[in-house]
Enzyme design. Structure first.
Site, short mmCIF file in Angstrom:
data_model
loop_
_atom_site.label_atom_id
_atom_site.label_comp_id
_atom_site.label_asym_id
_atom_site.label_seq_id
_atom_site.Cartn_x
_atom_site.Cartn_y
_atom_site.Cartn_z
N GLU A 1 40.42 34.28 35.01
CA GLU A 1 41.48 33.52 34.35
C GLU A 1 42.28 32.63 35.31
OE1 GLU A 1 43.96 35.92 31.92
OE2 GLU A 1 42.31 36.86 30.86
N GLU B 1 36.62 40.53 28.34
CA GLU B 1 37.79 41.35 27.96
C GLU B 1 38.11 41.11 26.50
OE1 GLU B 1 41.43 40.75 30.21
OE2 GLU B 1 40.30 40.82 32.09
C1 GCO Z 1 44.44 39.18 31.37
C2 GCO Z 1 43.95 40.04 32.44
C3 GCO Z 1 44.17 41.50 32.21
C4 GCO Z 1 45.28 41.90 31.29
C5 GCO Z 1 44.84 41.91 29.86
C6 GCO Z 1 45.91 42.31 28.87
O1 GCO Z 1 43.67 38.74 30.55
O2 GCO Z 1 45.65 38.91 31.32
O3 GCO Z 1 42.64 39.77 32.77
O4 GCO Z 1 44.41 41.88 33.51
O5 GCO Z 1 45.80 43.11 31.60
O6 GCO Z 1 44.41 40.65 29.49
O7 GCO Z 1 46.98 41.41 28.93
#
Ligand code: GCO
Length: 452
Positions: free
Chosen positions: A171, A358
């Site tokens: 990200e 994710e």
């Molecule tokens: C993000 C990160 C994670 C977060 C998850 C929940 O996407 O922000 O990769 O580390 O913890 O997304 O917010």
């Protein structure tokens, strides 16, 4: 009575099911075995930045409990684990000196994964920049790119024989715009667009070095890609005008990252959007940034509704206050994001292989009662979102895997430990782990390769 047979919602053969974590959010041992300070270690200590003043010092203590965590995954039948390597454990000052104890930790972790039959998916960078590099300019400074190139070479050389799936950066937006413009992430500065675009450019160069390192030293069968948290537009209807509007918004919103990666240039549309604030580019930069990748990781939690406006231009619709969301106000319940995100990435950028790296949900009040945590809300979230992912696969989107965020309740950045994303509960007083109902449910999905 007439029995009605449910049609099984099956996933393709060899579909990759996994769970994801990140080093700073779970490891703890923030000052142990020679680890250097990260920007998040520092940021936590600035009053008011993290809820309740929570720090990363202990987190889930995974640094000491990794064997227990791997055994727990083994018992749940989890076969793929995405985790990140902490750069400041390997090169404590970001550059130069190598910390052998840091490398040793990840070898032990890889041993434990192997013993439990779990395939590692490694993220090179999940936001824990060595503070020493930030002190020299961090992502504003091109020297960080050279340091990353050496770091990537070090870890790919060390773990290449055992790790075949690499993600370069997690990200980019979250450690560039959110760090140097929106102040919510370290170093928490409010600088202008030109600086922010330069930080993006440096991050893209690091991604290129990550790909290069895997190609040069990853060994046979090594694969690599970026993880993006692409902005996901959801067309209000599936009529062609709304879908075209969604496609246009997808490009505008994700152009800073996906255009250079997939097209190897800053396209005219990009130039129009950034105007005079474009970054400085050195000769050879695009050859590195545009190196072909093997897959794209998408972190998707929610989407935004879009339609064709009366003037034909795309119109973004703000969600009404009553719109359902999780305990994180930003996380609106929009399962169709898991349909449109991968579909648009495949359509617009011809991404050939996509992993949902994710997806998950955060809630604050999830008690363990009589040894059980009945997170039916998470079970429902996962089931609904996965239904939409299945639909995207059925329509031809090239989705090859899915990772739940997260294995454990952990350090949720500015929200500290209050926001729980785990399928396994962590009692932060005793550090005891308890798989939640959603973990057992997900274990069934994995076992049967279908929605249960
Ligand atoms: C993000 C990160 C994670 C977060 C998850 C929940 O996407 O922000 O990769 O580390 O913890 O997304 O917010």
């Amino acid at each position: 009575m007439r029995a009605i047979q449910a049609k099984p919602i099956r996933f393709p053969r060899n579909f990759v099911w996994g769970v994801a974590t990140a080093a700073p959010q779970i490891e703890g041992a923030a000052c142990e075995d020679g680890k250097g300070e990260s920007t998040w270690d520092r940021f936590c200590r600035v009053p008011g930045k993290v809820l309740h003043g929570d720090t990363l010092d202990v987190a889930c203590d995974h640094y000491h409990r990794y064997a227990e965590d791997c055994a727990m995954m083994g018992r749940l039948g989890i076969k793929n684990y995405r985790f990140s390597i902490a750069w400041p454990r390997i090169h404590p000052q970001g550059d130069s000196a190598l910390n052998q104890k840091g490398l040793d930790f990840y070898q032990r972790l890889l041993d434990a994964l192997e013993q439990n039959g779990i395939t590692p998916w490694v993220t090179m960078f999940h936001w824990d920049l060595p503070q020493a590099l930030e002190d020299r300019g961090g992502w504003r400074w091109r020297g960080t790119v050279d340091a990353f190139a050496r770091y990537a070479d070090t870890i790919v050389r060390a773990f290449g024989p055992r790790v075949k799936h690499w993600f370069t950066l997690n990200e980019i937006q979250c450690f560039t715009s959110m760090s140097y413009r929106e102040v919510s992430r370290p170093p928490g500065l409010a600088l202008g667009e030109a600086v922010v675009n330069q930080t993006y450019h440096h991050a893209l160069l690091c991604h290129g070095h990550g790909v290069r390192a895997v190609r040069e030293q990853g060994g046979r069968g090594a694969r690599v890609g970026l993880i993006d948290n692409s902005f996901v537009p959801i067309p209000v209807t599936d009529c062609p005008a709304d879908v075209a509007a969604a496609r246009e918004v997808f490009v505008e919103a994700n152009i800073r990252v996906l255009d250079p990666i997939y097209r190897g240039e800053y396209s005219p549309v990009y130039q129009r959007i950034v105007g005079a604030d474009g970054p400085q580019v050195a000769p050879g930069d695009f050859a590195l940034i545009g190196l072909p990748t093997d897959f794209l990781g998408l972190n998707i939690y929610f989407g935004h509704f879009v339609r064709a406006g009366a003037d034909g231009r795309p119109e973004r619709l703000a969600l009404p206050a009553a719109y359902p969301h999780t305990d994180c106000a930003w996380l609106k319940l929009t399962p169709q994001s898991l349909y449109w995100g991968p579909r648009l990435a495949a359509e617009v950028y011809a991404a050939k292989s996509i992993y949902i790296s994710e997806n998950g949900c955060g809630y604050s009040d999830e008690p363990v009662v009589d040894g059980e945590c009945r997170d039916l809300h998470r079970r429902d979230y996962l089931r609904t979102y996965l239904g939409e992912l299945h639909r995207a696969i059925g329509d031809g989107a090239p989705i090859h895997g899915y990772f739940v965020w997260s294995l454990l309740d952990n350090f949720e950045w500015q929200d500290g430990y209050t926001s729980r994303f785990g399928i396994c509960h962590v009692d932060f007083a005793t550090l005891r782990r308890t798989p939640k109902l959603s973990a057992d449910w997900y274990a069934n999905v994995i076992r049967e390769n279908r929605l249960v």
